[in-house]
Design a protein around this motif. Structure first.
Motif, PDB file in Angstrom:
ATOM      1  N   SER A  80      -6.375  11.745   2.392  1.00 54.97           N
ATOM      2  CA  SER A  80      -6.893  12.995   2.954  1.00 54.97           C
ATOM      3  C   SER A  80      -5.957  14.189   2.780  1.00 54.97           C
ATOM      4  O   SER A  80      -6.378  15.331   2.894  1.00 54.97           O
ATOM      5  CB  SER A  80      -7.182  12.811   4.448  1.00 54.97           C
ATOM      6  OG  SER A  80      -6.021  12.348   5.118  1.00 54.97           O
ATOM      7  N   VAL A  81      -4.685  13.931   2.518  1.00 52.33           N
ATOM      8  CA  VAL A  81      -3.726  15.035   2.409  1.00 52.33           C
ATOM      9  C   VAL A  81      -2.910  14.898   1.134  1.00 52.33           C
ATOM     10  O   VAL A  81      -2.855  13.846   0.518  1.00 52.33           O
ATOM     11  CB  VAL A  81      -2.775  15.074   3.625  1.00 52.33           C
ATOM     12  CG1 VAL A  81      -3.536  15.428   4.892  1.00 52.33           C
ATOM     13  CG2 VAL A  81      -2.050  13.741   3.787  1.00 52.33           C
ATOM     14  N   ASP A  82      -2.263  16.006   0.757  1.00 48.05           N
ATOM     15  CA  ASP A  82      -1.435  16.014  -0.452  1.00 48.05           C
ATOM     16  C   ASP A  82      -0.041  15.497  -0.097  1.00 48.05           C
ATOM     17  O   ASP A  82       0.934  16.241  -0.075  1.00 48.05           O
ATOM     18  CB  ASP A  82      -1.361  17.439  -1.023  1.00 48.05           C
ATOM     19  CG  ASP A  82      -0.663  17.456  -2.373  1.00 48.05           C
ATOM     20  OD1 ASP A  82      -0.639  16.397  -3.029  1.00 48.05           O
ATOM     21  OD2 ASP A  82      -0.138  18.521  -2.745  1.00 48.05           O
ATOM     22  N   ASP A  83       0.034  14.237   0.199  1.00 51.89           N
ATOM     23  CA  ASP A  83       1.296  13.647   0.629  1.00 51.89           C
ATOM     24  C   ASP A  83       1.321  12.173   0.213  1.00 51.89           C
ATOM     25  O   ASP A  83       0.283  11.578  -0.103  1.00 51.89           O
ATOM     26  CB  ASP A  83       1.443  13.762   2.155  1.00 51.89           C
ATOM     27  CG  ASP A  83       2.885  13.582   2.597  1.00 51.89           C
ATOM     28  OD1 ASP A  83       3.760  13.439   1.720  1.00 51.89           O
ATOM     29  OD2 ASP A  83       3.134  13.570   3.812  1.00 51.89           O
ATOM     30  N   TYR A  84       2.504  11.586   0.241  1.00 50.01           N
ATOM     31  CA  TYR A  84       2.671  10.197  -0.157  1.00 50.01           C
ATOM     32  C   TYR A  84       3.328   9.410   0.971  1.00 50.01           C
ATOM     33  O   TYR A  84       4.055   9.967   1.791  1.00 50.01           O
ATOM     34  CB  TYR A  84       3.549  10.094  -1.410  1.00 50.01           C
ATOM     35  CG  TYR A  84       2.912  10.660  -2.651  1.00 50.01           C
ATOM     36  CD1 TYR A  84       2.390   9.829  -3.628  1.00 50.01           C
ATOM     37  CD2 TYR A  84       2.837  12.045  -2.850  1.00 50.01           C
ATOM     38  CE1 TYR A  84       1.801  10.343  -4.776  1.00 50.01           C
ATOM     39  CE2 TYR A  84       2.256  12.568  -3.987  1.00 50.01           C
ATOM     40  CZ  TYR A  84       1.741  11.713  -4.948  1.00 50.01           C
ATOM     41  OH  TYR A  84       1.159  12.240  -6.076  1.00 50.01           O
ATOM     42  N   GLU A  85       3.066   8.134   0.969  1.00 45.12           N
ATOM     43  CA  GLU A  85       3.717   7.265   1.943  1.00 45.12           C
ATOM     44  C   GLU A  85       4.039   5.925   1.292  1.00 45.12           C
ATOM     45  O   GLU A  85       3.302   5.442   0.427  1.00 45.12           O
ATOM     46  CB  GLU A  85       2.832   7.053   3.175  1.00 45.12           C
ATOM     47  CG  GLU A  85       1.532   6.331   2.893  1.00 45.12           C
ATOM     48  CD  GLU A  85       0.714   6.127   4.163  1.00 45.12           C
ATOM     49  OE1 GLU A  85       1.257   6.358   5.255  1.00 45.12           O
ATOM     50  OE2 GLU A  85      -0.460   5.731   4.054  1.00 45.12           O
ATOM     51  N   PRO A  86       5.168   5.292   1.688  1.00 50.31           N
ATOM     52  CA  PRO A  86       5.509   3.983   1.141  1.00 50.31           C
ATOM     53  C   PRO A  86       4.574   2.915   1.678  1.00 50.31           C
ATOM     54  O   PRO A  86       4.323   2.846   2.885  1.00 50.31           O
ATOM     55  CB  PRO A  86       6.953   3.765   1.610  1.00 50.31           C
ATOM     56  CG  PRO A  86       7.196   4.753   2.688  1.00 50.31           C
ATOM     57  CD  PRO A  86       6.186   5.820   2.593  1.00 50.31           C
ATOM     58  N   THR A  87       4.060   2.094   0.784  1.00 49.93           N
ATOM     59  CA  THR A  87       3.072   1.077   1.149  1.00 49.93           C
ATOM     60  C   THR A  87       3.377  -0.228   0.427  1.00 49.93           C
ATOM     61  O   THR A  87       3.738  -0.218  -0.751  1.00 49.93           O
ATOM     62  CB  THR A  87       1.653   1.548   0.758  1.00 49.93           C
ATOM     63  OG1 THR A  87       1.399   2.821   1.359  1.00 49.93           O
ATOM     64  CG2 THR A  87       0.601   0.546   1.216  1.00 49.93           C
ATOM     65  N   ILE A  88       3.223  -1.343   1.121  1.00 48.34           N
ATOM     66  CA  ILE A  88       3.390  -2.638   0.486  1.00 48.34           C
ATOM     67  C   ILE A  88       2.180  -2.902  -0.410  1.00 48.34           C
ATOM     68  O   ILE A  88       1.045  -2.943   0.062  1.00 48.34           O
ATOM     69  CB  ILE A  88       3.529  -3.760   1.532  1.00 48.34           C
ATOM     70  CG1 ILE A  88       4.843  -3.584   2.314  1.00 48.34           C
ATOM     71  CG2 ILE A  88       3.505  -5.140   0.875  1.00 48.34           C
ATOM     72  CD1 ILE A  88       5.016  -4.569   3.457  1.00 48.34           C
TER      73      ILE A  88
END
Length: 452
Positions: free
Chosen positions: A74-82
């Motif tokens: 939904s946003v222009d951002d990243y997150e660390p994910t397994i």
């Protein structure tokens, strides 16, 4: 250094197959070979510190994970994910499932501790570091991370089939972790190379496993390392600042390893994630590493009696002021003299580790090596440590003053508690050095009598 991928994924990975040799440093396989297909983060159970202290029969690793930066929908951002997990555990009890969820939920944060502002980039040097997760019962899990940038095209071209990886990892996980001095041989099939056998030998003594003093020596002088050791011995608050994650984790592990045969039992975070920077305000002892980009935030935090070490410039930004006076002067001279005897550039990391660690082990041999003689064992099996008689047995006033403070630390208390449970002093490197020291003293006495 903020990062954000474009048409690429930067993945926290650790090597599979050939790169496996680098996951378990000092376990003895041949020289590492480079490989584009890399994947992992694996926390291991440990009783810390001197880092993992495994008994024979345990697993090589608990999990192998791939942690990737994924764009939020939904946003222009990243997150660390397994994005990959081995093994996937099923039919867990409710408590076990909750524990696993807490563990796997925390790992991405420590794999990407840099904050949440990742920017596009086309180059990123490979980086290897480690982190520690502490359970509520005080037990610790060690995570080994390898971060690198993988372009989508390269990844597709060089990706090793999971059908090849899975049998190897399954065989590795089922293999018993070798007891000290023992070897385990693993067989794997590598595309374009055929079947390969990997032999891993665990050193007979493990107090310097997974430790590398080279970074600490590059960043700091012997005198500064001695002051950090003195602060750690009295269980003070110590913060390391550095640009690179590898430098941070290597230096903090090395600093903690200097305490052998004692174990740092307080807050211990080799790389503090941005969201946990408030840790530096804790009133209790801690040893933590913080990236240099958060230096200003750390400096502005309310802190008392902290040693703040700038590894980039080799300076102390904050200190209590008495670090040079904590240890007995004569023993400080002995340590510095031993360290200053020189390390040849061609020496192996193992030799360098022995050269650096040795003088600090001797320090403890001279100050507390007589501890076993002051554990009184009752007929009913109970043991009691005679603290006052123990430190009064030292003839040097300076040594006695130091030990009188040291016996009040948790470092020493935990060590003595373990010693009280054993009928005999535990066999190992420290006990070996105690026996050697006592033998030298015996040989010296007849010579002194002869001179009289």
């Amino acid at each position: 250094m903020p990062y954000r991928p474009k048409k690429m994924e930067r993945q926290v990975v650790g090597g599979i197959l050939r790169r496996f040799r680098n996951w378990l440093p000092r376990h003895g396989a041949g020289p590492p070979q480079d490989n584009l297909g890399e994947v992992v983060k694996e926390p291991e159970r440990a009783q810390e510190h001197c880092l993992p202290n495994f008994a024979g029969g345990q697993h090589f690793f608990e999990y192998l994970l791939v942690v990737s930066l994924k764009k939020k929908p939904s946003v222009d951002d990243y997150e660390p994910t397994i994005t990959y997990q081995f093994p996937k555990r099923e039919n867990l009890l409710r408590g076990q499932q909750e524990e696993e969820e807490r563990l796997l939920g925390a790992i991405p944060l420590f794999c990407f501790p840099d904050g949440n502002e990742w920017a596009p980039l086309t180059e990123y040097p490979r980086e290897t570091f480690s982190f520690v997760l502490t359970n509520v019962d005080g037990s610790r899990k060690i995570g080994y991370c390898r971060r690198l940038l993988i372009l989508d095209e390269v990844e597709k071209r060089h990706q090793i089939s999971m059908a090849v990886i899975y049998p190897f990892m399954q065989g590795l996980r089922e293999a018993a972790f070798p007891a000290p001095g023992k070897t385990v041989t693993l067989k794997s099939f590598i595309p374009d190379s055929g079947t390969e056998f990997i032999s891993l030998t665990r050193p007979l003594d493990s107090h310097l496993e997974h430790v590398d003093f080279s970074s600490l020596l590059r960043c700091l002088s012997f005198e500064q390392i001695l002051q950090i050791f003195a602060s750690a011995v009295l269980e003070r608050r110590i913060i390391f600042l550095a640009e690179g994650l590898s430098t941070l984790s290597q230096c903090i592990h090395a600093a903690a390893a200097l305490l052998y045969p004692f174990s740092w039992a307080h807050t211990y975070i080799p790389v503090v994630p941005e969201s946990l920077l408030a840790t530096v305000c804790c009133p209790t002892p801690f040893m933590v590493g913080v990236q240099m980009r958060f230096r200003q935030e750390v400096m502005e935090s309310p802190m008392e009696e902290v040693l703040l070490v700038n590894l980039c410039e080799g300076t102390f930004l904050m200190s209590v002021g008495d670090e040079k006076d904590i240890l007995p002067p004569k023993l400080q001279e002995d340590i510095l003299e031993s360290l200053g005897q020189g390390i040849k550039g061609s020496q192996t990391s193992e030799r360098i580790n022995e050269h650096v660690s040795g003088p600090f082990v001797q320090f403890f041999v001279k100050t507390v090596g007589h501890y076993a003689s002051y554990i009184k064992r009752e007929a009913n099996g109970q043991s009691h440590f005679q603290e006052r008689a123990f430190y009064k047995a030292l003839t040097s006033k300076a040594n006695r003053r130091f030990v009188k403070k040291f016996v009040k630390t948790q470092l020493f208390s935990l060590f003595i508690q373990e010693a009280e449970k054993s009928k005999n002093p535990p066999a190992g490197y420290f006990q070996q050095k105690i026996l050697e020291y006592e033998e030298r003293k015996k040989q010296k006495k007849p010579k002194e009598k002869t001179l009289k």
